[in-house]
Design a protein around this motif. Sequence first.
Motif, mmCIF file in Angstrom:
data_model
loop_
_atom_site.group_PDB
_atom_site.id
_atom_site.type_symbol
_atom_site.label_atom_id
_atom_site.label_comp_id
_atom_site.label_asym_id
_atom_site.label_seq_id
_atom_site.Cartn_x
_atom_site.Cartn_y
_atom_site.Cartn_z
ATOM 1 N N ASN A 107 0.795 -1.228 0.000
ATOM 2 C CA ASN A 107 0.000 0.000 0.000
ATOM 3 C C ASN A 107 0.828 1.280 0.000
ATOM 4 O O ASN A 107 0.514 2.234 -0.722
ATOM 5 C CB ASN A 107 -1.013 -0.008 1.151
ATOM 6 C CG ASN A 107 -0.395 -0.203 2.524
ATOM 7 O OD1 ASN A 107 0.810 -0.440 2.672
ATOM 8 N ND2 ASN A 107 -1.221 -0.113 3.561
ATOM 9 N N GLY A 108 1.899 1.349 0.792
ATOM 10 C CA GLY A 108 2.687 2.577 0.839
ATOM 11 C C GLY A 108 3.370 2.896 -0.476
ATOM 12 O O GLY A 108 3.375 4.046 -0.931
ATOM 13 N N ALA A 109 3.947 1.873 -1.098
ATOM 14 C CA ALA A 109 4.619 2.084 -2.384
ATOM 15 C C ALA A 109 3.617 2.448 -3.471
ATOM 16 O O ALA A 109 3.891 3.291 -4.333
ATOM 17 C CB ALA A 109 5.409 0.841 -2.772
ATOM 18 N N LEU A 110 2.460 1.817 -3.449
ATOM 19 C CA LEU A 110 1.417 2.150 -4.421
ATOM 20 C C LEU A 110 1.043 3.627 -4.323
ATOM 21 O O LEU A 110 0.936 4.330 -5.338
ATOM 22 C CB LEU A 110 0.184 1.275 -4.182
ATOM 23 C CG LEU A 110 -1.073 1.633 -4.977
ATOM 24 C CD1 LEU A 110 -0.843 1.454 -6.472
ATOM 25 C CD2 LEU A 110 -2.259 0.779 -4.508
ATOM 26 N N LEU A 111 0.867 4.108 -3.094
ATOM 27 C CA LEU A 111 0.469 5.499 -2.899
ATOM 28 C C LEU A 111 1.506 6.471 -3.435
ATOM 29 O O LEU A 111 1.182 7.370 -4.223
ATOM 30 C CB LEU A 111 0.211 5.760 -1.410
ATOM 31 C CG LEU A 111 -0.143 7.196 -1.019
ATOM 32 C CD1 LEU A 111 -1.435 7.645 -1.682
ATOM 33 C CD2 LEU A 111 -0.239 7.330 0.502
ATOM 34 N N THR A 129 1.551 5.623 8.226
ATOM 35 C CA THR A 129 0.959 4.452 8.858
ATOM 36 C C THR A 129 0.000 3.751 7.893
ATOM 37 O O THR A 129 -0.451 4.329 6.901
ATOM 38 C CB THR A 129 0.182 4.838 10.122
ATOM 39 O OG1 THR A 129 -0.983 5.601 9.748
ATOM 40 C CG2 THR A 129 1.048 5.661 11.061
ATOM 41 N N THR A 130 -0.324 2.512 8.231
ATOM 42 C CA THR A 130 -1.268 1.747 7.410
ATOM 43 C C THR A 130 -2.586 2.493 7.267
ATOM 44 O O THR A 130 -3.133 2.606 6.165
ATOM 45 C CB THR A 130 -1.518 0.367 8.048
ATOM 46 O OG1 THR A 130 -0.276 -0.326 8.165
ATOM 47 C CG2 THR A 130 -2.490 -0.452 7.212
ATOM 48 N N GLU A 131 -3.093 3.020 8.372
ATOM 49 C CA GLU A 131 -4.389 3.704 8.352
ATOM 50 C C GLU A 131 -4.338 4.962 7.493
ATOM 51 O O GLU A 131 -5.246 5.225 6.690
ATOM 52 C CB GLU A 131 -4.818 4.056 9.774
ATOM 53 C CG GLU A 131 -5.121 2.849 10.653
ATOM 54 C CD GLU A 131 -3.874 2.096 11.118
ATOM 55 O OE1 GLU A 131 -2.744 2.660 11.043
ATOM 56 O OE2 GLU A 131 -4.025 0.939 11.537
ATOM 57 N N ASN A 155 -4.014 3.917 3.689
ATOM 58 C CA ASN A 155 -5.231 3.366 3.095
ATOM 59 C C ASN A 155 -6.336 4.408 2.966
ATOM 60 O O ASN A 155 -7.124 4.376 2.018
ATOM 61 C CB ASN A 155 -5.708 2.163 3.904
ATOM 62 C CG ASN A 155 -4.844 0.937 3.667
ATOM 63 O OD1 ASN A 155 -3.980 0.929 2.791
ATOM 64 N ND2 ASN A 155 -5.070 -0.108 4.442
ATOM 65 N N LYS A 156 -6.380 5.350 3.903
ATOM 66 C CA LYS A 156 -7.365 6.438 3.796
ATOM 67 C C LYS A 156 -7.093 7.268 2.551
ATOM 68 O O LYS A 156 -8.028 7.608 1.801
ATOM 69 C CB LYS A 156 -7.308 7.317 5.045
ATOM 70 C CG LYS A 156 -8.336 8.443 5.063
ATOM 71 C CD LYS A 156 -8.266 9.233 6.364
ATOM 72 C CE LYS A 156 -9.305 10.349 6.373
ATOM 73 N NZ LYS A 156 -9.251 11.138 7.642
ATOM 74 N N GLU A 157 -5.823 7.580 2.290
ATOM 75 C CA GLU A 157 -5.491 8.371 1.109
ATOM 76 C C GLU A 157 -5.725 7.580 -0.172
ATOM 77 O O GLU A 157 -6.202 8.123 -1.173
ATOM 78 C CB GLU A 157 -4.047 8.868 1.188
ATOM 79 C CG GLU A 157 -3.842 9.925 2.253
ATOM 80 C CD GLU A 157 -2.604 10.785 2.018
ATOM 81 O OE1 GLU A 157 -2.052 10.757 0.893
ATOM 82 O OE2 GLU A 157 -2.199 11.474 2.956
ATOM 83 N N LEU A 158 -5.377 6.294 -0.175
ATOM 84 C CA LEU A 158 -5.608 5.482 -1.365
ATOM 85 C C LEU A 158 -7.097 5.416 -1.692
ATOM 86 O O LEU A 158 -7.497 5.553 -2.853
ATOM 87 C CB LEU A 158 -5.058 4.071 -1.160
ATOM 88 C CG LEU A 158 -3.548 3.912 -1.289
ATOM 89 C CD1 LEU A 158 -3.127 2.510 -0.856
ATOM 90 C CD2 LEU A 158 -3.074 4.179 -2.714
ATOM 91 N N GLN A 195 4.135 -0.879 4.373
ATOM 92 C CA GLN A 195 4.024 -1.587 3.100
ATOM 93 C C GLN A 195 3.229 -2.868 3.297
ATOM 94 O O GLN A 195 3.733 -3.974 3.133
ATOM 95 C CB GLN A 195 5.427 -1.916 2.558
ATOM 96 C CG GLN A 195 6.317 -0.733 2.301
ATOM 97 C CD GLN A 195 5.840 0.123 1.133
ATOM 98 O OE1 GLN A 195 4.929 -0.241 0.410
ATOM 99 N NE2 GLN A 195 6.453 1.271 0.961
ATOM 100 N N ASN A 196 1.985 -2.713 3.673
ATOM 101 C CA ASN A 196 1.134 -3.877 3.900
ATOM 102 C C ASN A 196 0.713 -4.504 2.575
ATOM 103 O O ASN A 196 0.334 -3.801 1.634
ATOM 104 C CB ASN A 196 -0.127 -3.473 4.661
ATOM 105 C CG ASN A 196 0.197 -2.835 5.989
ATOM 106 O OD1 ASN A 196 0.402 -1.627 6.053
ATOM 107 N ND2 ASN A 196 0.260 -3.628 7.037
#
Length: 307
Positions: A98-102, A114-116, A119-122, A248-249
């Motif tokens: 998720n972090g790299a995707l963003l 953070t994960t939260e 994912n909120k931004e994605l 990077q989940n």
Amino acid sequence: MKHYIRGTVVGLVAALSLTACGGGDGGDDNPLAGGGGDSSAITVGSANFPESALLGEIYAQALEGKGLEVERKFNIGAREVYYDQVVKGGIDVMPEYNGALLTTSVDPESKAATTEEINKELTAKLPEGAAILDSSTAEDKDSVTVTKETAQEHDLKTIADLEPVAGQMTIGGPSEFKTRQQGLVGLEGQYGLKFEKFQPLDAGAQATLVELLLDDEIQAADLFTTDPMIAEHGLVVLEDPKHVFSAQNVTPLVYEQGVNEQARTALNAVSAKLTTQHLLDMMKRIVVDKDDQEKVAEEWLKQNALA
């Protein structure tokens, strides 16, 4: 990597790009080319490195276990290649971090860590038609990794400790590492690091990076933190206090029209069970023990009551 990389390593990288991540039998098939498959099938992709292909295989088998038809398109390439395919519907399911995707494809200026937050931004910023499903707790980050000898010689514990010596070092990594915020751009911006040289390799060539690191052909490497060869060879992953490498989940990226509720439920069930230790254990079997990814995926699904 100096002169060595220009000969034998380039050849090895080319070979790895054909074989890594379930990439076929040495033919020249384009994984994105149409294969005449059933249009009702769910297309599961993977990037061009073994862990991504393993995750793609886990997703594919989980979907097939629910009676859904699946087409596999593995070994596609880097995010810069496959992301648009998901957005346009050429791929329905893609294992992502998720972090790299963003920061690579959605919002390069994002400071989410953070994960939260990520994912909120994605969820807010992904293009219409694309979405993320539930994230797993499993993480696999990029890292700046050195040998134990290099760490001791320069008293290296964190990435910040590289600042006085980076100008004398060659760092190796996937070619896209050069231009990513979670790569050389972020390392220079956050830590002021300017390496003497960057040596690009294919993303599937982690074993080659380790070999060159051990031979002192390169002095630092972008290794994935679930690579079992880090522990195998006593390598040192430098701490990242400024969080260049965010959470990077492992997270499914999907084309919304291509996945029904049954598919979403199956993929979310995988995320609910997958841990970082599971990734480490499975990648050891694939990289060190040379087990087939299909077998490793099948056994993990059975062990976690998902098959």
